[in-house]
Design a protein around this motif. Structure first.
Motif, short mmCIF file in Angstrom:
data_model
loop_
_atom_site.label_atom_id
_atom_site.label_comp_id
_atom_site.label_asym_id
_atom_site.label_seq_id
_atom_site.Cartn_x
_atom_site.Cartn_y
_atom_site.Cartn_z
N CYS A 6 0.92 -1.28 0.04
CA CYS A 6 -0.09 0.00 -0.02
C CYS A 6 0.81 1.36 -0.16
N GLU A 8 2.12 4.73 1.11
CA GLU A 8 1.68 5.76 1.60
C GLU A 8 0.40 5.53 2.02
N TRP A 10 -2.55 5.99 -0.31
CA TRP A 10 -3.48 6.78 -1.10
C TRP A 10 -4.68 5.95 -1.60
N LEU A 11 -4.53 4.53 -1.98
CA LEU A 11 -5.44 3.80 -2.62
C LEU A 11 -6.29 3.36 -1.62
N HIS A 13 -6.88 4.80 1.11
CA HIS A 13 -7.60 6.04 1.77
C HIS A 13 -8.91 6.28 0.89
N HIS A 14 -8.59 6.28 -0.78
CA HIS A 14 -9.56 6.55 -1.49
C HIS A 14 -10.71 5.39 -1.45
N ARG A 17 -12.74 6.14 1.91
CA ARG A 17 -13.64 7.36 1.46
C ARG A 17 -14.85 7.09 0.74
N SER A 35 0.37 6.02 6.59
CA SER A 35 -0.87 5.70 6.18
C SER A 35 -2.00 5.70 7.28
N SER A 38 -3.05 9.35 8.99
CA SER A 38 -4.10 10.06 8.10
C SER A 38 -5.19 9.26 7.71
#
Length: 178
Positions: A6, A8, A10-11, A13-14, A17, A35, A38
Protein backbone atom coordinates in the motif's frame (compact mmCIF):
# COMPACT_ATOMS: atom_id res chain seq x y z
CA UNK A 1 -10.31 -5.14 0.26
CA UNK A 2 -6.65 -5.96 0.82
CA UNK A 3 -4.22 -3.40 -0.62
CA UNK A 4 -0.91 -5.26 -1.14
CA UNK A 5 2.13 -3.00 -0.97
CA UNK A 6 0.00 0.00 0.00
CA UNK A 7 2.92 2.41 0.34
CA UNK A 8 1.66 5.71 1.71
CA UNK A 9 -1.92 4.43 1.57
CA UNK A 10 -3.47 6.61 -1.14
CA UNK A 11 -5.49 3.75 -2.70
CA UNK A 12 -6.70 2.45 0.67
CA UNK A 13 -7.66 5.99 1.73
CA UNK A 14 -9.55 6.58 -1.52
CA UNK A 15 -11.45 3.29 -1.25
CA UNK A 16 -12.31 3.87 2.42
CA UNK A 17 -13.76 7.28 1.53
CA UNK A 18 -16.04 5.40 -0.90
CA UNK A 19 -17.30 3.17 1.95
CA UNK A 20 -15.01 0.17 1.27
CA UNK A 21 -13.32 -1.41 4.27
CA UNK A 22 -9.62 -1.76 3.48
CA UNK A 23 -6.58 -3.35 5.05
CA UNK A 24 -3.39 -1.91 3.59
CA UNK A 25 -0.17 -3.81 4.08
CA UNK A 26 3.39 -2.84 3.31
CA UNK A 27 6.79 -4.15 4.37
CA UNK A 28 7.97 -0.65 5.32
CA UNK A 29 6.84 0.29 8.82
CA UNK A 30 7.35 4.02 8.19
CA UNK A 31 4.89 3.90 5.28
CA UNK A 32 2.19 2.03 7.19
CA UNK A 33 2.64 4.45 10.11
CA UNK A 34 2.13 7.46 7.81
CA UNK A 35 -0.86 5.72 6.20
CA UNK A 36 -2.47 5.01 9.55
CA UNK A 37 -1.92 8.55 10.87
CA UNK A 38 -4.12 10.12 8.22
CA UNK A 39 -6.49 7.19 7.60
CA UNK A 40 -10.18 7.81 7.08
CA UNK A 41 -12.68 5.52 8.83
CA UNK A 42 -12.66 2.06 7.25
CA UNK A 43 -8.94 2.04 6.42
CA UNK A 44 -6.47 0.22 8.63
CA UNK A 45 -2.83 -0.66 8.07
CA UNK A 46 -0.40 -3.36 9.06
CA UNK A 47 3.31 -3.88 8.44
CA UNK A 48 3.74 -7.26 6.72
CA UNK A 49 6.09 -8.58 4.07
CA UNK A 50 4.87 -10.62 1.13
CA UNK A 51 6.71 -13.58 2.66
CA UNK A 52 4.69 -13.20 5.86
CA UNK A 53 1.48 -13.09 3.83
CA UNK A 54 2.63 -16.13 1.84
CA UNK A 55 3.24 -18.11 5.03
CA UNK A 56 -0.24 -17.44 6.40
CA UNK A 57 0.11 -14.38 8.65
CA UNK A 58 -3.21 -13.02 7.40
CA UNK A 59 -6.24 -15.01 8.53
CA UNK A 60 -8.85 -12.69 7.00
CA UNK A 61 -10.62 -13.25 3.69
CA UNK A 62 -11.30 -10.44 1.23
CA UNK A 63 -13.68 -9.62 -1.61
CA UNK A 64 -10.80 -7.96 -3.46
CA UNK A 65 -7.04 -8.29 -3.21
CA UNK A 66 -5.39 -5.40 -5.08
CA UNK A 67 -1.76 -4.88 -6.05
CA UNK A 68 -1.27 -1.48 -7.64
CA UNK A 69 2.24 -1.22 -9.12
CA UNK A 70 3.56 -3.13 -6.11
CA UNK A 71 4.70 -6.53 -7.44
CA UNK A 72 8.41 -6.05 -8.12
CA UNK A 73 10.06 -9.32 -7.12
CA UNK A 74 10.39 -12.75 -8.64
CA UNK A 75 10.29 -15.50 -6.03
CA UNK A 76 8.54 -13.29 -3.46
CA UNK A 77 5.72 -12.58 -5.93
CA UNK A 78 5.47 -16.26 -6.90
CA UNK A 79 5.18 -17.22 -3.21
CA UNK A 80 2.64 -14.46 -2.62
CA UNK A 81 0.51 -15.67 -5.55
CA UNK A 82 0.43 -19.13 -4.00
CA UNK A 83 -1.37 -17.60 -0.99
CA UNK A 84 -3.79 -15.36 -2.92
CA UNK A 85 -6.60 -17.91 -3.47
CA UNK A 86 -6.66 -18.54 0.30
CA UNK A 87 -7.11 -14.81 0.95
CA UNK A 88 -10.24 -14.53 -1.20
CA UNK A 89 -13.86 -15.17 -0.31
CA UNK A 90 -15.35 -17.68 -2.80
CA UNK A 91 -16.57 -14.91 -5.12
CA UNK A 92 -13.54 -12.65 -4.61
CA UNK A 93 -11.10 -11.35 -7.19
CA UNK A 94 -7.48 -10.29 -7.52
CA UNK A 95 -6.69 -6.99 -9.26
CA UNK A 96 -3.13 -6.37 -10.42
CA UNK A 97 -2.02 -3.19 -12.15
CA UNK A 98 1.51 -2.97 -13.46
CA UNK A 99 3.43 -1.07 -16.10
CA UNK A 100 2.71 -2.49 -19.53
CA UNK A 101 5.53 -4.90 -20.50
CA UNK A 102 5.75 -3.49 -24.03
CA UNK A 103 6.13 0.05 -22.70
CA UNK A 104 8.91 -0.73 -20.24
CA UNK A 105 10.80 -3.24 -22.36
CA UNK A 106 12.73 -0.33 -23.95
CA UNK A 107 16.03 -1.48 -25.39
CA UNK A 108 16.10 -4.72 -23.38
CA UNK A 109 15.10 -8.10 -24.83
CA UNK A 110 11.46 -8.99 -24.32
CA UNK A 111 12.16 -11.74 -21.79
CA UNK A 112 11.71 -12.27 -18.08
CA UNK A 113 14.55 -11.14 -15.87
CA UNK A 114 15.87 -8.66 -13.34
CA UNK A 115 16.19 -5.03 -14.42
CA UNK A 116 17.66 -1.93 -12.86
CA UNK A 117 15.15 0.81 -12.26
CA UNK A 118 15.41 4.56 -12.40
CA UNK A 119 13.90 7.36 -10.38
CA UNK A 120 14.25 9.85 -13.24
CA UNK A 121 11.33 12.22 -13.12
CA UNK A 122 10.83 11.76 -9.37
CA UNK A 123 11.83 14.15 -6.60
CA UNK A 124 15.48 14.24 -5.44
CA UNK A 125 14.48 12.39 -2.25
CA UNK A 126 14.30 9.19 -4.34
CA UNK A 127 17.97 8.27 -4.49
CA UNK A 128 18.66 4.56 -4.82
CA UNK A 129 16.29 2.71 -7.14
CA UNK A 130 15.65 -0.93 -6.39
CA UNK A 131 15.96 -3.65 -9.02
CA UNK A 132 12.69 -5.19 -10.19
CA UNK A 133 11.70 -8.34 -12.01
CA UNK A 134 10.42 -7.82 -15.57
CA UNK A 135 7.68 -10.17 -16.81
CA UNK A 136 6.35 -10.52 -20.34
CA UNK A 137 2.60 -10.48 -20.85
CA UNK A 138 2.58 -14.28 -21.23
CA UNK A 139 4.64 -14.63 -18.04
CA UNK A 140 2.09 -12.53 -16.12
CA UNK A 141 -0.74 -14.74 -17.38
CA UNK A 142 1.26 -17.86 -16.49
CA UNK A 143 1.81 -16.57 -12.96
CA UNK A 144 -1.95 -16.39 -12.45
CA UNK A 145 -2.57 -19.85 -14.03
CA UNK A 146 0.12 -21.58 -11.95
CA UNK A 147 -1.60 -20.45 -8.77
CA UNK A 148 -5.17 -21.45 -9.56
CA UNK A 149 -6.18 -17.95 -10.66
CA UNK A 150 -7.97 -17.36 -13.93
CA UNK A 151 -7.61 -14.00 -15.66
CA UNK A 152 -11.21 -12.98 -16.40
CA UNK A 153 -10.44 -9.54 -17.76
CA UNK A 154 -7.40 -7.65 -18.94
CA UNK A 155 -7.35 -3.94 -19.69
CA UNK A 156 -4.60 -1.89 -21.27
CA UNK A 157 -5.22 1.81 -20.57
CA UNK A 158 -3.56 4.06 -23.14
CA UNK A 159 -1.25 6.94 -22.39
CA UNK A 160 -3.17 10.01 -23.65
CA UNK A 161 -0.05 11.59 -25.11
CA UNK A 162 1.67 8.67 -26.84
CA UNK A 163 -1.41 6.56 -27.50
CA UNK A 164 0.60 3.53 -26.34
CA UNK A 165 -0.45 1.16 -23.53
CA UNK A 166 0.68 2.70 -20.24
CA UNK A 167 -0.24 -0.15 -17.92
CA UNK A 168 -2.03 -3.45 -17.83
CA UNK A 169 -4.75 -4.37 -15.34
CA UNK A 170 -5.57 -7.99 -14.67
CA UNK A 171 -8.77 -9.12 -12.92
CA UNK A 172 -8.61 -12.74 -11.82
CA UNK A 173 -10.68 -15.14 -9.73
CA UNK A 174 -9.94 -18.60 -8.44
CA UNK A 175 -10.38 -21.17 -11.19
CA UNK A 176 -13.32 -22.81 -9.43
CA UNK A 177 -15.19 -19.48 -9.04
CA UNK A 178 -18.01 -18.65 -11.41
Amino acid sequence: MLDLGCGEGWLAHHCARQGIEVLGIDAVNELTAVSADSAPPGARFQTLTYQQVATGSLKERFDVVAANFSLLGNRSVDELFLALPKLLVPTGCVLVQTLHPMLICADHPYEDGWRESSWSGFSPSFRTPAPWYFRTMESWKGLFRRHNLEVREMREPLDPISGQPASVIFRATTMNAA
